[in-house]
Design a protein around this motif. Sequence first.
Motif, PDB file in Angstrom:
ATOM      1  N   GLU A  81     -16.825  40.656  30.534  1.00  0.00           N
ATOM      2  CA  GLU A  81     -16.555  40.714  31.974  1.00  0.00           C
ATOM      3  C   GLU A  81     -15.136  40.222  32.297  1.00  0.00           C
ATOM      4  O   GLU A  81     -14.443  40.783  33.152  1.00  0.00           O
TER       5      GLU A  81
ATOM      6  N   ALA B 264     -21.728  33.019  38.888  1.00  0.00           N
ATOM      7  CA  ALA B 264     -22.106  32.934  37.480  1.00  0.00           C
ATOM      8  C   ALA B 264     -20.867  32.929  36.601  1.00  0.00           C
ATOM      9  O   ALA B 264     -19.825  33.474  36.949  1.00  0.00           O
TER      10      ALA B 264
ATOM     11  N   ASN C  58     -28.792  36.983  37.228  1.00  0.00           N
ATOM     12  CA  ASN C  58     -27.454  37.044  36.625  1.00  0.00           C
ATOM     13  C   ASN C  58     -27.492  37.751  35.274  1.00  0.00           C
ATOM     14  O   ASN C  58     -26.604  38.528  34.926  1.00  0.00           O
TER      15      ASN C  58
ATOM     16  N   SER D  25     -21.816  35.721  42.817  1.00  0.00           N
ATOM     17  CA  SER D  25     -22.952  34.838  42.506  1.00  0.00           C
ATOM     18  C   SER D  25     -22.504  33.504  41.945  1.00  0.00           C
ATOM     19  O   SER D  25     -23.271  32.538  41.898  1.00  0.00           O
TER      20      SER D  25
ATOM     21  N   LEU E  49     -18.458  34.121  33.800  1.00  0.00           N
ATOM     22  CA  LEU E  49     -18.204  35.454  33.268  1.00  0.00           C
ATOM     23  C   LEU E  49     -18.255  35.458  31.744  1.00  0.00           C
ATOM     24  O   LEU E  49     -17.768  34.530  31.089  1.00  0.00           O
TER      25      LEU E  49
ATOM     26  N   ARG F 199     -27.828  41.459  35.831  1.00  0.00           N
ATOM     27  CA  ARG F 199     -26.561  42.097  36.243  1.00  0.00           C
ATOM     28  C   ARG F 199     -25.613  42.253  35.053  1.00  0.00           C
ATOM     29  O   ARG F 199     -24.914  43.263  34.925  1.00  0.00           O
ATOM     30  N   SER F 200     -25.565  41.254  34.181  1.00  0.00           N
ATOM     31  CA  SER F 200     -24.710  41.324  32.998  1.00  0.00           C
ATOM     32  C   SER F 200     -25.135  42.466  32.080  1.00  0.00           C
ATOM     33  O   SER F 200     -24.291  43.176  31.514  1.00  0.00           O
TER      34      SER F 200
ATOM     35  N   GLU G 133     -20.366  41.627  42.161  1.00  0.00           N
ATOM     36  CA  GLU G 133     -21.620  40.902  42.426  1.00  0.00           C
ATOM     37  C   GLU G 133     -21.718  39.659  41.542  1.00  0.00           C
ATOM     38  O   GLU G 133     -22.150  38.590  41.995  1.00  0.00           O
ATOM     39  N   ILE G 134     -21.341  39.786  40.273  1.00  0.00           N
ATOM     40  CA  ILE G 134     -21.404  38.641  39.355  1.00  0.00           C
ATOM     41  C   ILE G 134     -20.466  37.547  39.809  1.00  0.00           C
ATOM     42  O   ILE G 134     -20.796  36.355  39.802  1.00  0.00           O
ATOM     43  N   GLN G 135     -19.219  37.950  40.248  1.00  0.00           N
ATOM     44  CA  GLN G 135     -18.254  36.958  40.707  1.00  0.00           C
ATOM     45  C   GLN G 135     -18.730  36.263  41.979  1.00  0.00           C
ATOM     46  O   GLN G 135     -18.548  35.053  42.155  1.00  0.00           O
TER      47      GLN G 135
END
Length: 435
Positions: free
Chosen positions: A44, A38, A7, A36, A40, A10-11, A32-34
């Motif tokens: 983001e 994780a 995560n 997962s 924000l 990716r950030s 992808e982050i959403q």
Amino acid sequence: MNKFIANWWRSQQFKLAISRGNTRQAMQLLQEIQKSGARLSWLEKLFRDKLQLEIYSQQYKQEVKSLKNKLNDALQELENINTQEQNSQVLVPEQEFIESVYKNFNLKYHDQTKLQCTGINQDIFNDLEENLIAYLQDELSKIPQKQLKLKLEDALEDINNLKIGRDPSYAFSLTPHVYFMKYFLENVYCLYLAWFLIYEAGLLPKNVNILDIAAGPGTVVYGLALFLQSSIGFLQIPQMHISYYSLEKQDAFQYRGLQFWRRYIESRKTLINAYFRFVTDDIFNFNSQLSNLPEDFFDFIIISHCFFLESQKKQRANSIYQKIINTSIRKNGYVILIIQDKKLFKSYDMPRTEDISQEQYIVNQFVSDLDLELVWYRYLTSRDSRRPCSAIEFAKFADEKLPKQLYMTSLIQKYFDQRHNSNYKLDDYTIIAKK
């Protein structure tokens, strides 16, 4: 731990994509982050909100575009309906009738505005002449012969001021009669052709409301009546309705005009029902009377041969004309201006010439001075030239080429010792304008 690192990675990649302006990569990383689950970051969230606003904006634009298209379609449909309705309310030009008028009046265009006329509809105008002669003889027979000659001479001297650009006093009892003898037939001839040009252009309603300023004995409505009378056998229309409002300073002219109308026009087979309203008033005192005029009512406001050369009088008259027009013309109404060629050019200190560009400039200036917009104009003339000619030259031309006032000539020769024939002749600008 691996999930946390993924995560975080990716950030970091998201921040890098944003810093580089790579919106497409940033959108993929945000998805992808959403996915997962994780949490924000503020950046983001900000980017997500920005994307959502862009989506809303695009949807709004599409909706606005769709509504605009629907509105345009509705407006176009309404315009088509209005056009069809207007077309159904006007006399549709009939080609066979138009050709007969061109033939009878020997109409010939020399250029885009100069229309020469050396003919006439003999049946219609001979009938008018005969009946006018009978009316005048009846009227004149009521006056003792000794008084008659003096009264006619006084009226003739007064009305002849028109020839030198002065306004007659119209103060004599026989001034209307002398006008009938000297000017009426020619002016009806001119107005007949003016109405024909309006009809040919598809602008003449089946039911028409007319305001005639400085109306005299009503040559405007006589011209229209004779035009419609000549259309019998060509036009298949129901009876027309004409509302005619006469604004004239001289009540004697209005009275004699209506008297002859009842005797002549109403006794003929015609396509019209005409309703008259007479207001006797001087246009120079008419400001206070404007409230008496119906608002947004008239299809045509006509000013025929009532224009002035003297600057102050001209400006004052134009101001009053503007007020009347602004008050009373319909949204789609027209103003008809008829002015003699030499008066038009003299009012702008310009010589008459074959230069069309100069003519157009003067006509546009004349219309602009009345705060109007030119639609079109025609120079109606008996001759093939705009330039003036001598009286001897014109007399010879008229005797050889122009239609004669067969019946009126004998009456004028009897009372005024005139030796030559009276003719139907033209030298007028017919101008169509809009507010």
